[in-house]
Design an enzyme around this catalytic site. Sequence first.
Site, mmCIF file in Angstrom:
data_model
loop_
_atom_site.group_PDB
_atom_site.id
_atom_site.type_symbol
_atom_site.label_atom_id
_atom_site.label_comp_id
_atom_site.label_asym_id
_atom_site.label_seq_id
_atom_site.Cartn_x
_atom_site.Cartn_y
_atom_site.Cartn_z
ATOM 1 N NE ARG A 126 36.939 32.519 32.668
ATOM 2 C CZ ARG A 126 35.879 31.983 32.817
ATOM 3 N NH1 ARG A 126 35.306 31.708 34.120
ATOM 4 N NH2 ARG A 126 34.888 31.799 31.834
ATOM 5 C CD1 TRP A 169 43.376 28.729 26.123
ATOM 6 C CD2 TRP A 169 41.667 28.596 24.610
ATOM 7 N NE1 TRP A 169 43.333 27.349 25.555
ATOM 8 C CE2 TRP A 169 42.194 27.474 24.736
ATOM 9 C CE3 TRP A 169 40.698 29.089 23.774
ATOM 10 C CZ2 TRP A 169 41.879 26.268 24.065
ATOM 11 C CZ3 TRP A 169 40.135 27.791 23.115
ATOM 12 C CH2 TRP A 169 40.685 26.596 23.031
ATOM 13 N N GLY A 203 35.316 35.415 23.444
ATOM 14 C CA GLY A 203 34.176 34.870 22.476
ATOM 15 C C GLY A 203 34.719 35.058 21.168
ATOM 16 C CD GLU A 234 37.944 12.367 34.822
ATOM 17 O OE1 GLU A 234 37.535 12.685 33.538
ATOM 18 O OE2 GLU A 234 38.391 13.256 35.396
ATOM 19 C CE LYS A 243 41.410 15.363 34.956
ATOM 20 N NZ LYS A 243 40.225 15.221 34.777
ATOM 21 C CG HIS A 282 36.268 -7.456 20.184
ATOM 22 N ND1 HIS A 282 35.945 -8.807 19.380
ATOM 23 C CD2 HIS A 282 35.562 -7.495 21.064
ATOM 24 C CE1 HIS A 282 35.310 -9.471 20.264
ATOM 25 N NE2 HIS A 282 34.791 -8.856 21.266
#
Length: 606
Positions: A27, A72, A99, A481, A485, A504
């Site tokens: 996490r 983090w 938080g 996706e 990745k 384009h």
Amino acid sequence: MCGIVAYVGPKDAAPILLEGLQRLEYRGYDSAGVVVSNKGLKLRKVKGRVADLAKVVPARFKGGLGIGHTRWATHGVPSDENAHPHLSADERIAVVHNGIIENAGELRAKLEADGVTFLSETDTEVLAHLIARAADENDSLEEAVRKTLKSVVGTYGIAVIDAERPGEVVVARNGSPIVVGIGEKEMFAASDVAALVRYTRQVVHLEDGELAVLKADGFHTFASDARETAKEPLTVDWDAGHYDTGGYEHYLLKEISEQPETMTRTMSGRLDERFHVAHLGGLNMDARETRSFRRVKIIGCGSAYYSGQIGAQLIEELARIPADAEPASEFRYRNPVVDPDTLYVAISQSGETYDTLAAVQELKRKGGRVIGIVNAVGSAIAREVDGGIYLHAGPEVSVASTKAFTSTSVAFALLALHLGRVRDLSPADGRRVVEGLRRLPGQIEEILAQGDKIAELAKKYADHPSMMFVGRVRGYPVAREGAQKLKEISYVHAEAYPASELKHGPLALIGPDMPTVAIVPDDELLDKNLTTLGEIRARGGRVLMVGHREPEAKLADDVIVIPKNEIELDPILLTIPLQLLAYYAAVALGRDVDKPRNLAKSVTVE
Ligand code: G6P
């Protein structure tokens, strides 16, 4: 995001905290720390991984009360000082926090004016000082925490201990998950059940605004006005084995390889061969209501958003209801018009992504009908929505999403079938889709068997600084996706474009240094896609094609051929080789596959 673990009980807390932090490291992982209470608070924290922390936690770190954290960074660079836990100046109070405290600057200035010296740049440290002050004036830690939180603006999941109250932990939640784990004469808390399943599977999720006091022999939960709340414990299905690498070198490869089973679980008990429909009891909707929607709006972040694009396409094709997907992070900030005839679908593997949760809350506030497609049972988004579809894909540990992505796409196929069969999707087409879904797991096995070949191709292409991914209509979300990745885990720049848009603008980038991964299914757009390949090759671009057969002319340098399903379901299969390509490219480049730099698995801040 960051991870929190707390323990109170008869055992030594430190090994339990370290083990829990290791489980949470996916996490957030730039620094880590623990504090244990034993005649005063004993603290160790370091910049780096949990393994680095374990090296500096001495064996004499005894004591049955402690809290730990893996970080983090949001406020302040990763460093020993900024790592949590944070202590009050008198070293009485220790706090870990997930938080963001929005008024931290203001609170800090006031404390500094009062003579408090700060040791870190974090927003969290203000909490330690404020709780210590309140603890001097209040009889209970619970009251001190409650009082402090009243002065705080922002999001938090916190765990707090007090050196003078060696038998209790106080935890609180507002926007950042906290789960209480109920043991035998011991109690746990964490930001994610991953840290708890080794010790207990009986858990209680705190709601926003709730606070809990944990002692070895039990716990009490309270609403923000201090009224006690009643909570029913939930039994977690996942056990510690689900969080092991199971003999694979990386979680990512394990999770890619699990897809035949995870997707089977998503479908299990939901397909009806008699009426060719999908049973989705969790939607809590009768046929009349199911027929009443005139639009479908899908929201999610990152890979969840891309799977939402696949979902929108499935719903439009099978149910003929206008559908589109949008990043939840954008949706919530643009004051969206909420329409009573629209079905809103929120997608989240973790069920905790803050932007998605906030978008759901905004929708509900405006009276929108929201369902969830969620993997984590009992998570914040699952609790907030009116109904939904659980993926049952098991815990996804690697930061990059794979099995949740494909299970979400399968859940959308079920939803599209469900919405379609109460409208104009014929029984014959319903049967075609049901049979196609049943074929998917076996076909994924066939693609996985090409792992060695894809690993060789990944080596060949990985040393390019940049890669283009293109696909048309159903193939476009697959390309997005695939690019996501690759960039997430290999750090190779990858750009995804609709194949039709290449001419384009981005065709200007194509040349020998920028190969293209082209999604070319055997569908009504095959010829158009082959024309695009010709245009790329005419500009000296190399092409790695993913499709259902080798093109007749030499339009691609390399081809990955995969089994064909129904055209609407092909995107699910086309995704698999791109997962393997990204995985093997990251391995070839020596990247930290499961924990790519700068990222976190669930982003529980804005
Ligand atoms: C983070 C992860 C992504 C993930 C996204 C949504 O950004 O790095 O891999 O797709 O969050 O996560 P969710 O849990 O809501 O599906």
